[in-house]
Design a protein around this motif. Sequence first.
Motif, PDB file in Angstrom:
ATOM      1  N   LEU A   1       0.597  -1.155   0.098  1.00 57.28           N
ATOM      2  CA  LEU A   1      -0.054   0.031  -0.048  1.00 57.28           C
ATOM      3  C   LEU A   1       0.703   1.226   0.087  1.00 57.28           C
ATOM      4  CD1 LEU A   1      -2.599  -1.113   2.649  1.00 57.28           C
ATOM      5  CD2 LEU A   1      -2.936  -1.032  -0.172  1.00 57.28           C
ATOM      6  N   LEU A   2       1.942   1.155   0.825  1.00 59.55           N
ATOM      7  CA  LEU A   2       2.544   2.468   0.772  1.00 59.55           C
ATOM      8  C   LEU A   2       3.718   2.708  -0.418  1.00 59.55           C
ATOM      9  CD1 LEU A   2       4.472   2.055   4.492  1.00 59.55           C
ATOM     10  CD2 LEU A   2       2.726   3.527   3.806  1.00 59.55           C
ATOM     11  N   ALA A   3       3.515   1.632  -1.271  1.00 62.73           N
ATOM     12  CA  ALA A   3       4.205   1.712  -2.664  1.00 62.73           C
ATOM     13  C   ALA A   3       3.255   2.146  -3.772  1.00 62.73           C
ATOM     14  CB  ALA A   3       5.035   0.494  -2.897  1.00 62.73           C
ATOM     15  N   ASP A   4       2.104   2.307  -3.408  1.00 57.87           N
ATOM     16  CA  ASP A   4       0.972   2.560  -4.443  1.00 57.87           C
ATOM     17  C   ASP A   4       0.887   4.024  -4.376  1.00 57.87           C
ATOM     18  OD1 ASP A   4      -0.850   0.833  -6.182  1.00 57.87           O
ATOM     19  OD2 ASP A   4      -1.759   2.643  -5.437  1.00 57.87           O
ATOM     20  N   PRO A   5       0.836   4.679  -5.516  1.00 56.69           N
ATOM     21  CA  PRO A   5       0.731   6.059  -5.714  1.00 56.69           C
ATOM     22  C   PRO A   5      -0.717   6.447  -5.017  1.00 56.69           C
ATOM     23  CG  PRO A   5       1.410   5.078  -7.834  1.00 56.69           C
ATOM     24  CD  PRO A   5       1.523   3.956  -6.849  1.00 56.69           C
ATOM     25  N   LEU A   6      -1.612   5.598  -5.388  1.00 56.84           N
ATOM     26  CA  LEU A   6      -3.157   6.096  -5.216  1.00 56.84           C
ATOM     27  C   LEU A   6      -3.392   5.801  -3.795  1.00 56.84           C
ATOM     28  CD1 LEU A   6      -5.420   7.105  -7.068  1.00 56.84           C
ATOM     29  CD2 LEU A   6      -6.201   4.764  -7.100  1.00 56.84           C
ATOM     30  N   LEU A   7      -2.811   4.656  -3.258  1.00 58.78           N
ATOM     31  CA  LEU A   7      -3.237   4.500  -1.765  1.00 58.78           C
ATOM     32  C   LEU A   7      -2.416   5.021  -0.699  1.00 58.78           C
ATOM     33  CD1 LEU A   7      -4.211   0.692  -2.789  1.00 58.78           C
ATOM     34  CD2 LEU A   7      -5.639   2.649  -2.711  1.00 58.78           C
ATOM     35  N   SER A   8      -1.229   5.298  -1.113  1.00 53.87           N
ATOM     36  CA  SER A   8      -0.117   5.545  -0.024  1.00 53.87           C
ATOM     37  C   SER A   8      -0.613   7.039   0.805  1.00 53.87           C
ATOM     38  CB  SER A   8       1.295   5.716  -0.647  1.00 53.87           C
ATOM     39  OG  SER A   8       1.110   6.777  -1.688  1.00 53.87           O
ATOM     40  N   ASP A   9      -1.309   7.697   0.012  1.00 57.69           N
ATOM     41  CA  ASP A   9      -1.552   9.233   0.523  1.00 57.69           C
ATOM     42  C   ASP A   9      -2.916   9.264   1.078  1.00 57.69           C
ATOM     43  OD1 ASP A   9      -1.264  11.877   1.298  1.00 57.69           O
ATOM     44  OD2 ASP A   9      -1.477  12.425  -0.776  1.00 57.69           O
ATOM     45  N   LYS A  10      -2.932   9.372   2.503  1.00 59.85           N
ATOM     46  CA  LYS A  10      -4.280   9.474   2.709  1.00 59.85           C
ATOM     47  C   LYS A  10      -4.653  11.078   3.321  1.00 59.85           C
ATOM     48  CE  LYS A  10      -4.578   5.419   5.260  1.00 59.85           C
ATOM     49  NZ  LYS A  10      -4.734   4.348   6.510  1.00 59.85           N
ATOM     50  N   SER A  11      -3.738  12.044   2.837  1.00 61.72           N
ATOM     51  CA  SER A  11      -3.887  13.321   3.412  1.00 61.72           C
ATOM     52  C   SER A  11      -5.054  14.005   3.210  1.00 61.72           C
ATOM     53  CB  SER A  11      -2.484  14.039   3.003  1.00 61.72           C
ATOM     54  OG  SER A  11      -2.466  14.447   1.754  1.00 61.72           O
ATOM     55  N   HIS A  12      -5.559  13.681   1.628  1.00 59.40           N
ATOM     56  CA  HIS A  12      -6.900  14.483   1.522  1.00 59.40           C
ATOM     57  C   HIS A  12      -8.033  14.277   2.461  1.00 59.40           C
ATOM     58  CE1 HIS A  12      -7.321  10.322   0.011  1.00 59.40           C
ATOM     59  NE2 HIS A  12      -8.717  10.716   0.090  1.00 59.40           N
TER      60      HIS A  12
ATOM     61  N   ALA B   1      -9.998   4.206  -4.952  1.00 58.17           N
ATOM     62  CA  ALA B   1      -8.918   3.681  -4.294  1.00 58.17           C
ATOM     63  C   ALA B   1      -9.707   2.014  -4.274  1.00 58.17           C
ATOM     64  CB  ALA B   1      -8.809   4.142  -2.852  1.00 58.17           C
ATOM     65  N   ALA B   2     -10.951   1.926  -4.285  1.00 57.64           N
ATOM     66  CA  ALA B   2     -11.368   0.838  -4.105  1.00 57.64           C
ATOM     67  C   ALA B   2     -11.304  -0.049  -5.313  1.00 57.64           C
ATOM     68  CB  ALA B   2     -13.043   0.925  -4.204  1.00 57.64           C
ATOM     69  N   LYS B   3     -11.362   0.638  -6.477  1.00 58.66           N
ATOM     70  CA  LYS B   3     -11.125  -0.046  -7.883  1.00 58.66           C
ATOM     71  C   LYS B   3      -9.444  -0.524  -7.869  1.00 58.66           C
ATOM     72  CE  LYS B   3     -10.612   0.944 -12.817  1.00 58.66           C
ATOM     73  NZ  LYS B   3      -9.313   1.540 -12.882  1.00 58.66           N
ATOM     74  N   ARG B   4      -8.683   0.257  -7.303  1.00 57.97           N
ATOM     75  CA  ARG B   4      -7.375   0.042  -7.166  1.00 57.97           C
ATOM     76  C   ARG B   4      -6.998  -1.348  -6.139  1.00 57.97           C
ATOM     77  NH1 ARG B   4      -3.180  -1.082  -9.921  1.00 57.97           N
ATOM     78  NH2 ARG B   4      -1.146  -0.766  -8.722  1.00 57.97           N
ATOM     79  N   LEU B   5      -7.776  -1.352  -5.176  1.00 58.56           N
ATOM     80  CA  LEU B   5      -7.647  -2.489  -4.412  1.00 58.56           C
ATOM     81  C   LEU B   5      -8.085  -3.774  -4.786  1.00 58.56           C
ATOM     82  CD1 LEU B   5      -8.922  -0.945  -0.869  1.00 58.56           C
ATOM     83  CD2 LEU B   5      -6.554  -1.920  -1.316  1.00 58.56           C
TER      84      LEU B   5
END
Lengths: 697, 697
Positions: free
Chosen positions: A54-65, A81-85
């Motif tokens: 998850l940390l390496a995934d550009p879409l999932l690593s950032d929760k700041s929004h 994110a759900a699609k990415r998962l």
Amino acid sequence: MAVQFPKHLKPIEPQGKALLQQERDKATFNSDSLKKYIYGNDYLEIRERILQILLADPLLSDKSHRYYNGRDIRFQKSLAAAKRLVELARIHKWNEEEVGMAEYLFDEPSAFRLHRSMFMPTIANQGTEEQKKLYLEPALKHEIIGCYAQTELGHGSNVRGLETTATYHLETQTFIINSPTLTSSKWWIGGLGVAANHAIVMARLITRGKDYGPHPFVVQIRNLENHEPLAGVVVGDIGPKFGFNTVDNGFILFDHMHVPHVALLARYSSVDKITGEYITPPNSKLAYGTMVYVRANIVLESRVVLARAATVAIRYSAVRSQGSDAANPKKLTNPDGTIKVVETPVLDYTMQQYRLFPIIAQAYACHFTGQEMHRMYHENQQKMSEGDFSYLADLHASSSGLKSLTTTLAVSAIEDCRRACGGHGYSLFSGLGQFYQDYLPKATWEGDNYLLTQQTTRYLLKTMRSVQSGKTKDKNATFSIEYISEYLANPQAKSHFTTVADLSNPEALLSAFKFRAAFLIEKAVYAIDIEQTSWNDMLVEIYRISRAHCQLVMVSNFLAAVFNNNKPVDATLCQALQRVAILFCLSTLEQETSDFLTSGYIVPAQALMIKQHFISVLKSIRPDVVALVDAFGFPDYLLNSALGENEGDVYEKMTAMAEKEPLNQSVVAEGYQNYIRPLIHGGKANWKFDNDGIARL
Amino acid sequence: MAVQFPKHLKPIEPQGKALLQQERDKATFNSDSLKKYIYGNDYLEIRERILQILLADPLLSDKSHRYYNGRDIRFQKSLAAAKRLVELARIHKWNEEEVGMAEYLFDEPSAFRLHRSMFMPTIANQGTEEQKKLYLEPALKHEIIGCYAQTELGHGSNVRGLETTATYHLETQTFIINSPTLTSSKWWIGGLGVAANHAIVMARLITRGKDYGPHPFVVQIRNLENHEPLAGVVVGDIGPKFGFNTVDNGFILFDHMHVPHVALLARYSSVDKITGEYITPPNSKLAYGTMVYVRANIVLESRVVLARAATVAIRYSAVRSQGSDAANPKKLTNPDGTIKVVETPVLDYTMQQYRLFPIIAQAYACHFTGQEMHRMYHENQQKMSEGDFSYLADLHASSSGLKSLTTTLAVSAIEDCRRACGGHGYSLFSGLGQFYQDYLPKATWEGDNYLLTQQTTRYLLKTMRSVQSGKTKDKNATFSIEYISEYLANPQAKSHFTTVADLSNPEALLSAFKFRAAFLIEKAVYAIDIEQTSWNDMLVEIYRISRAHCQLVMVSNFLAAVFNNNKPVDATLCQALQRVAILFCLSTLEQETSDFLTSGYIVPAQALMIKQHFISVLKSIRPDVVALVDAFGFPDYLLNSALGENEGDVYEKMTAMAEKEPLNQSVVAEGYQNYIRPLIHGGKANWKFDNDGIARL
């Protein structure tokens, strides 16, 4: 130009990192050992492996929004994110447990959540082989996306009140799904508002003129080509909620919509296609076994909810210093070896300990209770497969009350921890605000926390009557029978709390909880059977009884795990957990003192002793509290909290997160020109400005 | 095409409107009379007049956006509304009370809130005449907009820990305002993030090398021409919060900024311009009087918070029907005169009554307590003007604890009421979610609810010592002295609760609360003075003592108001309020049973009697509950709640509000093309479609 904090400024000494390190150095045991003891190596390996993905995934690593955006943006990002998962699960060939871990770490409910947790399992459990092929196979590939539509606008917890009908129509061999009223609209259905194209609809099955009550139907609701609602369907999102806004909880109404005969999930009950005859389900108790499993998992989830909230509040309380405790000032050694007095970390104030330490203890109590529920679940499944259903009722009753008690504790704990963080707890950067809002529904779904207690207590009353009347022969058949029998053998028993040492005696503590639960049960049986008090007038007492019973179960499981044969091998670990167990018993005892006094089991002098001694028990775990939360090992990625992350750099995190606030992306924020300037400059003639815009007054 | 509910569908019978009407018909008194009794005609006239102005205003009449939008849009709309309110105040020449009423009804905190509630009052109270002319006059015209900057990132409640300095610089005759560390950043300052161009900055005054602690400085922070931060200032918004997101809580850091000598608000203490000598303030107790006034208003505000939450939950519970109480089924008369059994409104379930009715009682208790505080405030002001300060300490001590207790009750009540609304309480349309989030800070500001109790208890302990030692001559000098003296005269007293009738005896109830409070105080004095327990180890007890004392004050005020000389003239009204008062006493007694038992004042059998009798007391006000909340007369405009509005058309409101959800503005919502379609059509080859897009499976 964006707002930026001056980079040369540091927080006041001592720094959070140093303070947390001091706490860690003080611990009486190794928190890594405890971590392995709690989770086991397999779990930790999976958690670490998924975390790195998850940390390496550009879409999932950032929760700041998450903390800055409204529902509109958050919902779109959550869908992405759900699609990415789903894609990651395919790429890495994740199994159920690994997918669950990814969802847990990502920590945001999504539109596809119910597809996985309810739609597919319901088909798997209640569908025929044909139906599994038809619905489950495409669902596993996400070619269809489903939801579970039970609750209606007018009816939540009372399933028997559902209004939606499914009337079998012989001529066309179809069921006609219909919503007769506005209140029959399905409501709260996760995944339905935007995402799902199929739904399991709970509808009253009517065939040959007779109403057989709610049954599950698999209904296609949206066109698979363009996602438009099918004819006869009105569907949409129910709107904004207190939390869970990344989920599209939806509504749906059916206007005499025909669905094929195969739509009725027919593993247990069915309708003959030709004659329309209703075929009664075999009476199966197996479903109750599954419920125990689900609830054991909820208890284990409560554990990490409690621990996570405590992690944030405990770490921040070690860093946050405020005032000074005159009797015990906090001292710091300067680099030159001299000593200076600094402010006291709020963790040293008894009131803060009183508010927070019991939550740590509750987390551990839930851990051992959840583990024991799993053990008993497997034992019971084994027994049932051998035709022995003797454990089931007791296990099911306790699991209902435990779901209620532990989720109620967890809900309170998040909010209590948030408040214990003072002003900064109110910032979303604390990580506790959205956490509370998203966790809250657990107190309502999988059984409302008030209603559930009726199941538990009904069973306990029955058990009391059975033991009283002598019908129960084996006094050790179940835990409930055992403690009720003990009580009936000596209903005038008194506590053994003579000195404070007795308050650390596991046997004495367990006896107290047993007596109190049995006393309440006996009194309720008397009120109902002899005094003819109505069930409705007993509801408050019924709730209390379930709570008392489940507190006893938790006390019993916790004490057994750390004082009996299977206790941890590492002596320092074992002793630390024993102190936590005693704290759990005493904090519960202290909170419920009135029950213990009312039952006559303890006298006022003992109540005073408990109250006073409890303060010293808090102190006994004070050196270990940071290590006790560290042992849960929550990754910073999960916590997403300026106050609670591992390094303790609270103030740097708070300011870094504030810099990202959209209003700070320009030093003069949007809104000034339209709404502020016109007011200030309304009387402009009065102002003269210096070169630098300072007003001459 | 937007999603629309079928217009021909109605909710299941009976309709909410009819159910609420039944409730209103059942009431034993006239709710309009009670409304006038609570508020008085003046208040009601102002409320109605201002309400009509707001409802007629295009910008202010529509609150619907509040539940759907994120902070970005809500903040801009809130700024626009705040500006409009300023304009309306000018147009209609509103006085303080009328402006306050408009803000109350509009019910959304704004960026200008602290300008009015803190910036201007501080200058008015602590400024010289010159300073009032310089700052207050333009502030009144909104030519300058201010905020109140006290709290820092590292220090909240402990004012003595503030780090910001204001060092007097003789050469330039200026103060140098400086933020030495990151933690010294002002933080949480309402109105600062975006709107304010001036701030009252609390900074440690240093002159001639000596630190005199925090003092207030009026500091211009933004350019009045273009709103840019002045040189030496870094200012911005602290980011998203759990609530209050229409306010721009901000931070500010000063880098050696020079401000003129006149900046120090100098009515009480000042610095000689030429010599830099610090001029000590006269010792004034007058400020404490003002605090009592502010806190009386907070108690009166708690009243309407409690009542508003209860209004929503009670009305919805009268409409929401669920299951059936077998012993007491709900019956409805058909138009043809026949009777049919319908589902039971949840208001008939004892557990729901147990959760909600005490909240109504608390609202009334706060009403009478707030009124009495106002009366005593005026009496005390009169006495102080005559040089008599004998009331002040008692009044101030009680007001601290009452602020803590009543706001704690109010915070809990909103959340309890939200949960008591079941699933729909979780919808923002309930009106309780944002209400909770926005009200929460009241438990922290104007004195943290835990810290405040130390003030109350410290005074009570002192009073106990003084009475014990015989120093106090007049045993009736204050209420605290009175009840402490009564206790010491008979510390072995026992309750008079022999039969259930005694539980409705105001004298007996009052005596119980007096005894319990005094008992706790005496025990604490013993622990501290004789057993040498540290203040820190007593904090939990200190909190309990304050709560016990303030519960007593509330009980006393409520009972006096409805049982004594000045009780309401209307007999039905009076009797109804008497039942509510008894309910308040018993619900508090029941909740605090352990204290009463531990003190030995009641015995276990009496505790059981109280617990049982309490259920029948709940029933005694059952017919009146809707009228009791109606009497507060909250306009639907204020409630903004699908569940709680006056007409009871809950389900029509829920669906109408859902139609406005942005995701429903198209039947295929945003997000489908990007995130859902690719998944479903990933294995597209498998699908065949009917003409109408139904998949052939």
